[in-house]
Design a protein around this motif. Structure first.
Motif, PDB file in Angstrom:
ATOM      1  N   UNK A  39      27.663  -7.778 -27.213  1.00  0.00           N
ATOM      2  CA  UNK A  39      26.541  -8.171 -28.039  1.00  0.00           C
ATOM      3  C   UNK A  39      26.749  -9.410 -28.879  1.00  0.00           C
ATOM      4  N   UNK A  40      27.764 -10.229 -28.573  1.00  0.00           N
ATOM      5  CA  UNK A  40      27.986 -11.497 -29.269  1.00  0.00           C
ATOM      6  C   UNK A  40      27.953 -12.609 -28.233  1.00  0.00           C
ATOM      7  N   UNK A 103      26.994 -17.933 -36.970  1.00  0.00           N
ATOM      8  CA  UNK A 103      25.646 -18.195 -37.456  1.00  0.00           C
ATOM      9  C   UNK A 103      25.118 -17.115 -38.390  1.00  0.00           C
ATOM     10  N   UNK A 104      25.891 -16.065 -38.610  1.00  0.00           N
ATOM     11  CA  UNK A 104      25.544 -15.008 -39.571  1.00  0.00           C
ATOM     12  C   UNK A 104      24.179 -14.393 -39.291  1.00  0.00           C
ATOM     13  N   UNK A 105      23.907 -14.184 -38.018  1.00  0.00           N
ATOM     14  CA  UNK A 105      22.637 -13.597 -37.640  1.00  0.00           C
ATOM     15  C   UNK A 105      22.585 -13.319 -36.157  1.00  0.00           C
ATOM     16  N   UNK A 106      21.369 -13.202 -35.634  1.00  0.00           N
ATOM     17  CA  UNK A 106      21.189 -12.888 -34.224  1.00  0.00           C
ATOM     18  C   UNK A 106      20.280 -13.913 -33.566  1.00  0.00           C
ATOM     19  N   UNK A 107      20.465 -14.086 -32.262  1.00  0.00           N
ATOM     20  CA  UNK A 107      19.667 -15.030 -31.485  1.00  0.00           C
ATOM     21  C   UNK A 107      18.839 -14.285 -30.449  1.00  0.00           C
ATOM     22  N   UNK A 108      17.761 -14.916 -30.038  1.00  0.00           N
ATOM     23  CA  UNK A 108      16.916 -14.414 -28.966  1.00  0.00           C
ATOM     24  C   UNK A 108      16.234 -15.607 -28.318  1.00  0.00           C
ATOM     25  N   UNK A 159      26.893 -15.986 -32.406  1.00  0.00           N
ATOM     26  CA  UNK A 159      25.873 -15.158 -33.055  1.00  0.00           C
ATOM     27  C   UNK A 159      25.779 -13.847 -32.291  1.00  0.00           C
ATOM     28  N   UNK A 160      25.178 -12.849 -32.895  1.00  0.00           N
ATOM     29  CA  UNK A 160      24.870 -11.633 -32.156  1.00  0.00           C
ATOM     30  C   UNK A 160      23.672 -11.874 -31.246  1.00  0.00           C
ATOM     31  N   UNK A 161      23.661 -11.201 -30.104  1.00  0.00           N
ATOM     32  CA  UNK A 161      22.543 -11.321 -29.182  1.00  0.00           C
ATOM     33  C   UNK A 161      22.999 -11.251 -27.745  1.00  0.00           C
ATOM     34  N   UNK A 162      22.041 -11.370 -26.858  1.00  0.00           N
ATOM     35  CA  UNK A 162      22.307 -11.407 -25.417  1.00  0.00           C
ATOM     36  C   UNK A 162      21.448 -12.514 -24.825  1.00  0.00           C
ATOM     37  N   UNK A 163      22.074 -13.391 -24.049  1.00  0.00           N
ATOM     38  CA  UNK A 163      21.364 -14.522 -23.454  1.00  0.00           C
ATOM     39  C   UNK A 163      21.761 -14.679 -21.994  1.00  0.00           C
TER      40      UNK A 163
END
Length: 210
Positions: A39-40, A103-108, A159-163
């Motif tokens: 998840x990062x 980035x201290x957050x999440x991306x989408x 950042x947290x997220x999935x791309x």
């Protein structure tokens, strides 16, 4: 053993650059690696897939603004940096942590959209907001916070997220004219050149399998 990140050469002097003439904007890709954990993501100028030139162009843009690509959206909420994120080894003027900020957050990612649809950064921010809700905005080149400091780095960050790994993403930059909403230059514009990895070597230690 992880592959060693290549060294980078940095230039930190003002220079004259033409604005994003001809309608080109900057894009980043995904270079998520095995060390990030679940998840990062690690998004970078040199992420996958490569541009035709091999990396982003943070000065005049690298991708025609008529191209439909997802916006990389970010919501900063101050979440702490996970342990174990890879920091590049470098012999350049800037420390490796500059290229591995958090980035201290999440991306989408949004659905693909032409960069030319946006005439100002605020419109792109609003699009992220409309897609994902309050607090979301377009991601920016300098969003990564250097570990152990409050300073922001550049060229890459976590950042947290999935791309997906099969598309580039529209990303903003605040101190050059490499955005689709920048007007074509009638004259040269002096800007502060961000420290650039001259050999395109901001890469993860290990790349996660597709």
């Amino acid at each position: 053993m992880p592959h060693r990140l290549l060294s980078v050469i940095l230039l930190g002097f003002p220079f004259c650059s033409i604005q994003a003439a001809g309608g080109f904007g900057m894009t980043w890709g995904n270079n998520t690696n095995a060390a990030t954990g679940d998840g990062v993501v690690f998004v970078t100028c040199y992420g996958l897939p490569r541009t035709q030139a091999g990396s982003c162009n943070a000065y005049t843009g690298d991708t025609a603004c008529s191209t439909e690509l997802p916006l990389l959206c970010l919501k900063v909420d101050g979440r702490p940096r996970p342990a174990g994120l890879v920091t590049p080894e470098t012999h350049a003027a800037m420390p490796g942590a500059f290229y591995a900020g958090w980035a201290a957050g999440s991306v989408a990612a949004t659905a693909p959209i032409a960069g030319s649809r946006f005439s100002h950064r605020t419109e792109a921010d609003a699009f992220c907001h409309s897609e994902f809700g309050a607090g979301w905005r377009l991601a920016e080149f300098h969003d990564g916070i250097v570990e152990g400091s409050t300073r922001h780095g550049g060229w890459a960050w976590y950042a947290h997220g999935r791309l997906a790994l099969d598309t580039r993403y529209w990303v903003a930059i605040s101190d050059t004219q490499a955005n689709c909403w920048d007007s074509p230059a009638e004259q040269h514009l002096q800007v502060l050149r961000p420290p650039r990895p001259a050999d395109g070597a901001v890469k993860p230690a290990r790349k996660m399998a597709d």
